[in-house]
Write a protein that holds these residues in place. Structure first.
Motif, PDB file in Angstrom:
ATOM      1  N   ASN A  29      48.441  -8.804  11.153  1.00 43.80           N
ATOM      2  CA  ASN A  29      48.626 -10.006  11.973  1.00 43.80           C
ATOM      3  C   ASN A  29      49.882 -10.760  11.547  1.00 43.80           C
ATOM      4  OD1 ASN A  29      46.258  -9.455  13.358  1.00 43.80           O
ATOM      5  ND2 ASN A  29      45.035 -10.927  12.220  1.00 43.80           N
ATOM      6  N   LEU A  30      50.038 -10.949  10.241  1.00 38.59           N
ATOM      7  CA  LEU A  30      51.211 -11.669   9.732  1.00 38.59           C
ATOM      8  C   LEU A  30      52.501 -10.921  10.058  1.00 38.59           C
ATOM      9  CD1 LEU A  30      49.821 -12.901   6.320  1.00 38.59           C
ATOM     10  CD2 LEU A  30      50.614 -14.341   8.201  1.00 38.59           C
ATOM     11  N   ALA A  31      52.464  -9.605   9.949  1.00 37.18           N
ATOM     12  CA  ALA A  31      53.657  -8.807  10.239  1.00 37.18           C
ATOM     13  C   ALA A  31      54.048  -8.892  11.713  1.00 37.18           C
ATOM     14  CB  ALA A  31      53.425  -7.350   9.846  1.00 37.18           C
ATOM     15  N   ASN A  32      53.076  -9.152  12.576  1.00 37.33           N
ATOM     16  CA  ASN A  32      53.338  -9.214  14.011  1.00 37.33           C
ATOM     17  C   ASN A  32      53.344 -10.639  14.554  1.00 37.33           C
ATOM     18  OD1 ASN A  32      53.496  -6.357  15.076  1.00 37.33           O
ATOM     19  ND2 ASN A  32      51.643  -6.267  13.816  1.00 37.33           N
ATOM     20  N   ALA A  33      53.562 -11.610  13.686  1.00 41.36           N
ATOM     21  CA  ALA A  33      53.530 -13.010  14.104  1.00 41.36           C
ATOM     22  C   ALA A  33      54.573 -13.328  15.177  1.00 41.36           C
ATOM     23  CB  ALA A  33      53.739 -13.923  12.897  1.00 41.36           C
ATOM     24  N   ASN A  34      55.656 -12.582  15.217  1.00 48.44           N
ATOM     25  CA  ASN A  34      56.714 -12.836  16.203  1.00 48.44           C
ATOM     26  C   ASN A  34      56.790 -11.762  17.283  1.00 48.44           C
ATOM     27  OD1 ASN A  34      57.598 -15.229  14.963  1.00 48.44           O
ATOM     28  ND2 ASN A  34      58.743 -14.034  13.454  1.00 48.44           N
ATOM     29  N   THR A  35      55.789 -10.906  17.356  1.00 46.78           N
ATOM     30  CA  THR A  35      55.766  -9.847  18.358  1.00 46.78           C
ATOM     31  C   THR A  35      55.165 -10.384  19.654  1.00 46.78           C
ATOM     32  OG1 THR A  35      55.457  -8.192  16.620  1.00 46.78           O
ATOM     33  CG2 THR A  35      54.948  -7.511  18.872  1.00 46.78           C
ATOM     34  N   PRO A  36      55.950 -10.422  20.729  1.00 47.02           N
ATOM     35  CA  PRO A  36      55.412 -10.930  22.000  1.00 47.02           C
ATOM     36  C   PRO A  36      54.194 -10.121  22.460  1.00 47.02           C
ATOM     37  CG  PRO A  36      57.790 -10.712  22.118  1.00 47.02           C
ATOM     38  CD  PRO A  36      57.349 -10.043  20.837  1.00 47.02           C
ATOM     39  N   LYS A  41      43.846 -10.058  15.170  1.00 43.43           N
ATOM     40  CA  LYS A  41      42.556  -9.382  14.986  1.00 43.43           C
ATOM     41  C   LYS A  41      41.930  -9.837  13.679  1.00 43.43           C
ATOM     42  CE  LYS A  41      44.950  -5.476  16.547  1.00 43.43           C
ATOM     43  NZ  LYS A  41      45.478  -4.229  16.110  1.00 43.43           N
ATOM     44  N   ASP A  42      40.648  -9.612  13.584  1.00 44.42           N
ATOM     45  CA  ASP A  42      39.925  -9.874  12.342  1.00 44.42           C
ATOM     46  C   ASP A  42      38.613  -9.109  12.433  1.00 44.42           C
ATOM     47  OD1 ASP A  42      39.315 -10.837   9.843  1.00 44.42           O
ATOM     48  OD2 ASP A  42      39.312 -12.946  10.417  1.00 44.42           O
ATOM     49  N   PRO A  86      47.512 -23.553  21.495  1.00 49.31           N
ATOM     50  CA  PRO A  86      47.860 -23.154  22.864  1.00 49.31           C
ATOM     51  C   PRO A  86      48.893 -22.030  22.856  1.00 49.31           C
ATOM     52  CG  PRO A  86      48.816 -25.290  22.328  1.00 49.31           C
ATOM     53  CD  PRO A  86      47.942 -24.898  21.173  1.00 49.31           C
ATOM     54  N   ASP A  87      48.894 -21.264  23.919  1.00 50.43           N
ATOM     55  CA  ASP A  87      49.850 -20.160  24.064  1.00 50.43           C
ATOM     56  C   ASP A  87      51.271 -20.712  24.054  1.00 50.43           C
ATOM     57  OD1 ASP A  87      51.175 -17.829  24.605  1.00 50.43           O
ATOM     58  OD2 ASP A  87      50.262 -17.503  26.563  1.00 50.43           O
ATOM     59  N   THR A  88      52.134 -20.066  23.290  1.00 50.15           N
ATOM     60  CA  THR A  88      53.530 -20.510  23.194  1.00 50.15           C
ATOM     61  C   THR A  88      54.388 -19.913  24.302  1.00 50.15           C
ATOM     62  OG1 THR A  88      54.020 -18.703  21.668  1.00 50.15           O
ATOM     63  CG2 THR A  88      53.386 -20.825  20.702  1.00 50.15           C
ATOM     64  N   GLY A  89      53.786 -19.132  25.150  1.00 43.38           N
ATOM     65  CA  GLY A  89      54.530 -18.564  26.276  1.00 43.38           C
ATOM     66  C   GLY A  89      54.812 -17.087  26.138  1.00 43.38           C
ATOM     67  N   ASP A  90      54.674 -16.529  24.934  1.00 43.05           N
ATOM     68  CA  ASP A  90      54.961 -15.097  24.756  1.00 43.05           C
ATOM     69  C   ASP A  90      53.687 -14.263  24.654  1.00 43.05           C
ATOM     70  OD1 ASP A  90      54.055 -15.744  22.243  1.00 43.05           O
ATOM     71  OD2 ASP A  90      55.828 -15.040  21.174  1.00 43.05           O
ATOM     72  N   GLY A  91      52.521 -14.891  24.724  1.00 38.14           N
ATOM     73  CA  GLY A  91      51.257 -14.160  24.685  1.00 38.14           C
ATOM     74  C   GLY A  91      50.777 -13.799  23.285  1.00 38.14           C
ATOM     75  N   ASN A  92      51.504 -14.204  22.261  1.00 41.57           N
ATOM     76  CA  ASN A  92      51.112 -13.917  20.879  1.00 41.57           C
ATOM     77  C   ASN A  92      50.071 -14.947  20.432  1.00 41.57           C
ATOM     78  OD1 ASN A  92      51.132 -14.005  17.925  1.00 41.57           O
ATOM     79  ND2 ASN A  92      52.868 -12.620  18.070  1.00 41.57           N
ATOM     80  N   THR A  93      48.965 -14.462  19.821  1.00 43.75           N
ATOM     81  CA  THR A  93      47.888 -15.371  19.408  1.00 43.75           C
ATOM     82  C   THR A  93      47.810 -15.547  17.888  1.00 43.75           C
ATOM     83  OG1 THR A  93      46.244 -13.596  19.324  1.00 43.75           O
ATOM     84  CG2 THR A  93      46.494 -14.795  21.426  1.00 43.75           C
ATOM     85  N   VAL A  94      48.832 -15.138  17.147  1.00 41.97           N
ATOM     86  CA  VAL A  94      48.809 -15.249  15.691  1.00 41.97           C
ATOM     87  C   VAL A  94      49.157 -16.678  15.274  1.00 41.97           C
ATOM     88  CG1 VAL A  94      49.855 -14.463  13.536  1.00 41.97           C
ATOM     89  CG2 VAL A  94      49.429 -12.826  15.376  1.00 41.97           C
ATOM     90  N   ASP A  95      48.268 -17.308  14.521  1.00 43.25           N
ATOM     91  CA  ASP A  95      48.512 -18.617  13.910  1.00 43.25           C
ATOM     92  C   ASP A  95      48.831 -18.325  12.443  1.00 43.25           C
ATOM     93  OD1 ASP A  95      48.452 -21.095  12.711  1.00 43.25           O
ATOM     94  OD2 ASP A  95      46.550 -21.709  13.620  1.00 43.25           O
ATOM     95  N   VAL A  96      50.086 -18.416  12.072  1.00 39.66           N
ATOM     96  CA  VAL A  96      50.548 -18.007  10.746  1.00 39.66           C
ATOM     97  C   VAL A  96      49.802 -18.755   9.638  1.00 39.66           C
ATOM     98  CG1 VAL A  96      52.546 -17.850   9.213  1.00 39.66           C
ATOM     99  CG2 VAL A  96      52.796 -17.296  11.627  1.00 39.66           C
ATOM    100  N   GLN A  97      49.589 -20.057   9.799  1.00 44.10           N
ATOM    101  CA  GLN A  97      48.869 -20.829   8.773  1.00 44.10           C
ATOM    102  C   GLN A  97      47.456 -20.308   8.591  1.00 44.10           C
ATOM    103  OE1 GLN A  97      51.368 -22.334   6.942  1.00 44.10           O
ATOM    104  NE2 GLN A  97      49.574 -23.444   6.301  1.00 44.10           N
ATOM    105  N   GLN A  98      46.775 -20.054   9.694  1.00 43.05           N
ATOM    106  CA  GLN A  98      45.402 -19.550   9.634  1.00 43.05           C
ATOM    107  C   GLN A  98      45.370 -18.170   8.972  1.00 43.05           C
ATOM    108  OE1 GLN A  98      43.516 -19.202  13.464  1.00 43.05           O
ATOM    109  NE2 GLN A  98      41.600 -18.488  12.610  1.00 43.05           N
ATOM    110  N   GLU A  99      46.338 -17.335   9.299  1.00 42.14           N
ATOM    111  CA  GLU A  99      46.389 -15.991   8.718  1.00 42.14           C
ATOM    112  C   GLU A  99      46.672 -16.050   7.217  1.00 42.14           C
ATOM    113  OE1 GLU A  99      45.423 -13.395  10.410  1.00 42.14           O
ATOM    114  OE2 GLU A  99      45.340 -14.508  12.287  1.00 42.14           O
ATOM    115  N   ARG A 100      47.586 -16.927   6.810  1.00 40.27           N
ATOM    116  CA  ARG A 100      47.885 -17.068   5.376  1.00 40.27           C
ATOM    117  C   ARG A 100      46.664 -17.546   4.617  1.00 40.27           C
ATOM    118  NH1 ARG A 100      53.721 -19.911   6.018  1.00 40.27           N
ATOM    119  NH2 ARG A 100      54.906 -18.019   6.413  1.00 40.27           N
TER     120      ARG A 100
END
Length: 133
Positions: A29-36, A41-42, A86-100
């Motif tokens: 998830n962290l590796a794909n934080a910027n992947t549109p 997943k969890d 909320p969606d940032t417009g690129d469809g990515n659902t990774v919240d970096v803080q939550q993942e860390r």
């Protein structure tokens, strides 16, 4: 009297395997934080461990390689995480803080599990050597 390592560590070994798998998922998830379009997943640790407890308590054995395959192979409980932001417009659902936070929490719990297993192994070594560890 035979020593059963499976009885000593079986359930805890499964917990360590699940923690390892969860660590890999969170790292992905962290590796794909910027992947549109990437969906975070969890896996539900409690659900996986309840499944392992059920399997252990009911001592299910397979008489054929395809029997009980769904519950005996891997976890199969990987789900998409429901986003908290909320969606940032690129469809990515990774919240970096939550993942860390999840990564650190899982890592600490993994480390605690290792310490617990180390204690069990030291106890077993002490019992085998007659109290001289």
């Amino acid at each position: 009297m035979a020593i059963s390592l499976d009885k000593l560590m079986g359930f805890h070994q499964k917990a360590m395997q699940v923690r390892t798998e969860r660590m890999e998922i969170i790292a992905g998830n962290l590796a794909n934080a910027n992947t549109p379009g990437y969906k975070a997943k969890d896996l539900d640790f409690q659900k996986v461990m309840q499944s392992a407890q059920f399997a252990r308590d009911h001592n299910l054995t397979r008489t054929h390689e395809n029997h009980l395959k769904g519950s005996m192979q891997g976890t199969g409980d990987i789900k998409f995480r429901i986003p908290n932001q909320p969606d940032t417009g690129d469809g990515n659902t990774v919240d970096v803080q939550q993942e860390r936070n999840a990564f650190l929490d899982n890592g600490l719990r993994y480390e605690a599990g290792l310490e617990f297993l180390n204690g069990k192994i030291k106890g077993m070594k002490k019992a085998i050597s007659g109290g001289q560890a």
